[in-house]
Write a protein that holds these residues in place. Structure first.
Motif, PDB file in Angstrom:
ATOM      1  N   THR A  64      30.899  48.429  49.037  1.00 26.04           N
ATOM      2  CA  THR A  64      31.162  46.984  49.000  1.00 26.04           C
ATOM      3  C   THR A  64      32.113  46.528  50.104  1.00 26.04           C
ATOM      4  N   PHE A  81      38.619  45.360  44.488  1.00 27.48           N
ATOM      5  CA  PHE A  81      37.434  45.290  43.643  1.00 27.48           C
ATOM      6  C   PHE A  81      37.841  45.079  42.183  1.00 27.48           C
ATOM      7  N   ARG A 103      39.381  41.488  41.563  1.00 24.95           N
ATOM      8  CA  ARG A 103      38.379  40.413  41.617  1.00 24.95           C
ATOM      9  C   ARG A 103      37.413  40.507  40.429  1.00 24.95           C
ATOM     10  N   LEU A 104      37.021  41.732  40.071  1.00 28.59           N
ATOM     11  CA  LEU A 104      36.109  41.897  38.943  1.00 28.59           C
ATOM     12  C   LEU A 104      36.737  41.363  37.657  1.00 28.59           C
ATOM     13  N   GLU A 161      37.069  37.339  38.131  1.00 25.71           N
ATOM     14  CA  GLU A 161      35.825  36.594  38.265  1.00 25.71           C
ATOM     15  C   GLU A 161      34.830  36.844  37.139  1.00 25.71           C
ATOM     16  N   GLU A 162      34.836  38.060  36.582  1.00 26.45           N
ATOM     17  CA  GLU A 162      33.847  38.385  35.555  1.00 26.45           C
ATOM     18  C   GLU A 162      34.473  38.905  34.249  1.00 26.45           C
ATOM     19  N   ARG A 190      27.666  41.946  33.981  1.00 24.61           N
ATOM     20  CA  ARG A 190      28.692  41.169  34.682  1.00 24.61           C
ATOM     21  C   ARG A 190      28.985  41.767  36.056  1.00 24.61           C
ATOM     22  N   ILE A 191      29.014  43.098  36.136  1.00 28.10           N
ATOM     23  CA  ILE A 191      29.254  43.762  37.430  1.00 28.10           C
ATOM     24  C   ILE A 191      28.100  43.464  38.374  1.00 28.10           C
ATOM     25  N   PHE A 196      28.639  40.073  39.699  1.00 28.44           N
ATOM     26  CA  PHE A 196      29.747  40.102  40.660  1.00 28.44           C
ATOM     27  C   PHE A 196      29.268  40.645  42.011  1.00 28.44           C
TER      28      PHE A 196
END
Length: 392
Positions: free
Chosen positions: A334, A341, A344-345, A348-349, A384-385, A388
Motif C-alpha cells: 500500500t 495504515f 487510518r484504518l 476511517e473504517e 471494511r478493510i 479502505f
C-alpha cells in the motif's frame, strides 16, 4: 537545567525512561468510546471461561478458601502442573522445588529476567516478538539483543543468526513460540540447534510456551524436552490462552531448583502469591480441560483460514500462522507504514489492528490481527478493510 526539569529527571529511573510505552495500548486508547468499532487487536480469547472451571472457583469461595496460599502456590496446583507437564511433554518436575505459580505468565517472565540477569547481561530475543520481552529485560538491568526473523523464513529464528549474535556478555536466549505476533512455530530440528548453542555457550533459555497448545496441523515440543535442556530451561506457561482464562491471572514457571528458588524469593517480596480462587480454577482447567482446548482450537482454525485467505484475496499477502491466534498480514504494497495504515484504518473504517512496529523493527510493514473474535466480526472487518483499500 531548571529546578522542574531536575526534579523530573531525578524522580524516575533511567531503566523506566529507556522503555517505550506499549504500542498496543496506544490503539486501545484510540478505540475507547468509538461506536461500531471492530477490534482485531485484543490478544485474548473471546470465549467465556468454561463453566466447570468457573464452578471450581465458586466452590472454593463457598468453602471460604480465600486466604493467602504458599508463596509457591498451593501444593495441589503445583502437583497438577507437574502432572500436566509430564502428560503433555513427558517432562519430570519436582512440584516442591521446581515449580512456581505466578500472577500470569507476565509475572513469570519478569521474575525470570530479574532472577538471572546482572547489569549488562545480554539476552537474545527474536524480532518481531511480544512487546514485554525487551522491556522486562531492560527493567531487570539486562540488554535485549534482537535477532531479525523474516517472512520468507516463516518468521522462525535462525540458529545460525543466533550464533552470530552471541557474545561473552550473553546470558540467555528468550524464545516465544508459537509466536506473538506472527503465529510462527519452531520445528524440532531448529530447536535442537539452538539447544546445542545454549550448551556450547553455557546459556539459559527462557521459553515462553503460553500458546503451546494452540496449534494447527503441527505439534510444538517444549524446549525443555530437547536433549539436555531441562536443566538449562525456564519454562513459562499458564492457563490464560488455551483455557480462556486471561482475567484469572494464573501462570507458572518450571525450571532448575536454583532458578525457581531465586524467582520465588522475588515473588514473595512483590506479589506474595497468586489468587487462591484463581489457583482452584486453574487446577480444574489442567485436570479436566482437554475437551475445552480441542473445541477452541477447531474453532480458531476455521477463523484462521477465513482471515488469512481474506487478507490474501485483498492483496495483503499473509503468512500462514501455525500457532497462537494472530494473523500478520503485510501492508507494504500500500505504500503506507504500519502505523499510518493502522491509524487510518481505525479512523476511517473503525477497525482496530496493531501495527507491527509495536513488536520490533522487523514488524514494520505488517499488522497484527487477532482472530480470537467471532466469525461475523472477522468477515465484517475484512469488508471494511476492502473498502479502505479501494480508496488508497
Amino acid at each position: 537545567m531548571s529546578i522542574e526539569a531536575d526534579l523530573e529527571y531525578s524522580r524516575t529511573s533511567k531503566r523506566v525512561k529507556a522503555i517505550k510505552p506499549s504500542g498496543i495500548r496506544k490503539f486501545f486508547d484510540l478505540l475507547s468510546g468509538m461506536e461500531g468499532a471492530i477490534s482485531l487487536g485484543v490478544g485474548e480469547p473471546d470465549y467465556t471461561t468454561p463453566w466447570h472451571i468457573r464452578e471450581a472457583a465458586i466452590f472454593a469461595l463457598e468453602h471460604g478458601r480465600t486466604m493467602y496460599t504458599s508463596n509457591s502456590g498451593t501444593p495441589e496446583l503445583r502437583r497438577e502442573i507437574a502432572a500436566y507437564l509430564n502428560r503433555i511433554h513427558e517432562l519430570d518436575y519436582d512440584w516442591k522445588s521446581e515449580i512456581l505459580v505466578t500472577v500470569g505468565v507476565s509475572e513469570a517472565l519478569d521474575l525470570a529476567t530479574r532472577a538471572i540477569l546482572d547489569p549488562g547481561d545480554e539476552v537474545i530475543v527474536p524480532d518481531p516478538c511480544y512487546v514485554s520481552y525487551a522491556s522486562c529485560i531492560t527493567l531487570a538491568g539486562g540488554v535485549p539483543v534482537s535477532v531479525p526473523t523474516y517472512e520468507d523464513q516463516s518468521f522462525e529464528i535462525n540458529p545460525m543468526d543466533v550464533a552470530r549474535y552471541i557474545t561473552p556478555k550473553t546470558k540467555a536466549i528468550l524464545l516465544g513460540f508459537p509466536a506473538n505476533p506472527t503465529g510462527a512455530v519452531m520445528p524440532a530440528n531448529k530447536l535442537s540447534e539452538i539447544a546445542i548453542l545454549a550448551e556450547r555457550h553455557n546459556l539459559i533459555v527462557i521459553s515462553d510456551e503460553i500458546y503451546n497448545r494452540l496449534t494447527y496441523g503441527v505439534t510444538v515440543p517444549s524446549f525443555a524436552s530437547m536433549p539436555g535442556m531441562k536443566e538449562r530451561t525456564v519454562l513459562l506457561n499458564g492457563v490464560s490462552k488455551c483455557y480462556s482464562m486471561t482475567g484469572w491471572r494464573i501462570g507458572y514457571a518450571a525450571g532448575p531448583q536454583e532458578i525457581i528458588a531465586a524467582m520465588t524469593k522475588i515473588h514473595q517480596y512483590s506479589m506474595l502469591c497468586a489468587s487462591s480462587m484463581g489457583q482452584a480454577a486453574a487446577m480444574e482447567a489442567l485436570k479436566n480441560g482437554e475437551e475445552d482446548i480441542q473445541a477452541m482450537v477447531e474453532d480458531y482454525n476455521r477463523r484462521r483460514m477465513v482471515m488469512v485467505s481474506g487478507f490474501n484475496s485483498l492483496g495483503l499477502s499473509c503468512f500462514d500462522p501455525r500457532g497462537a491466534f494472530y494473523a500478520f498480514p503485510s501492508v507494504k504494497s500500500t505504500g503506507l507504514s504500519s502505523d499510518e495504515f493502522a491509524e487510518r484504518l481505525l479512523k476511517e473504517e473503525k477497525v482496530a489492528a496493531v501495527p507491527g512496529t509495536a513488536f520490533g523493527e522487523q514488524g514494520e510493514g505488517y499488522l497484527r490481527c487477532c482472530y480470537a473474535t467471532s466469525m461475523s466480526q472477522i468477515e465484517e472487518a475484512l469488508e471494511r478493510i476492502k473498502r479502505f483499500l479501494s480508496r488508497l
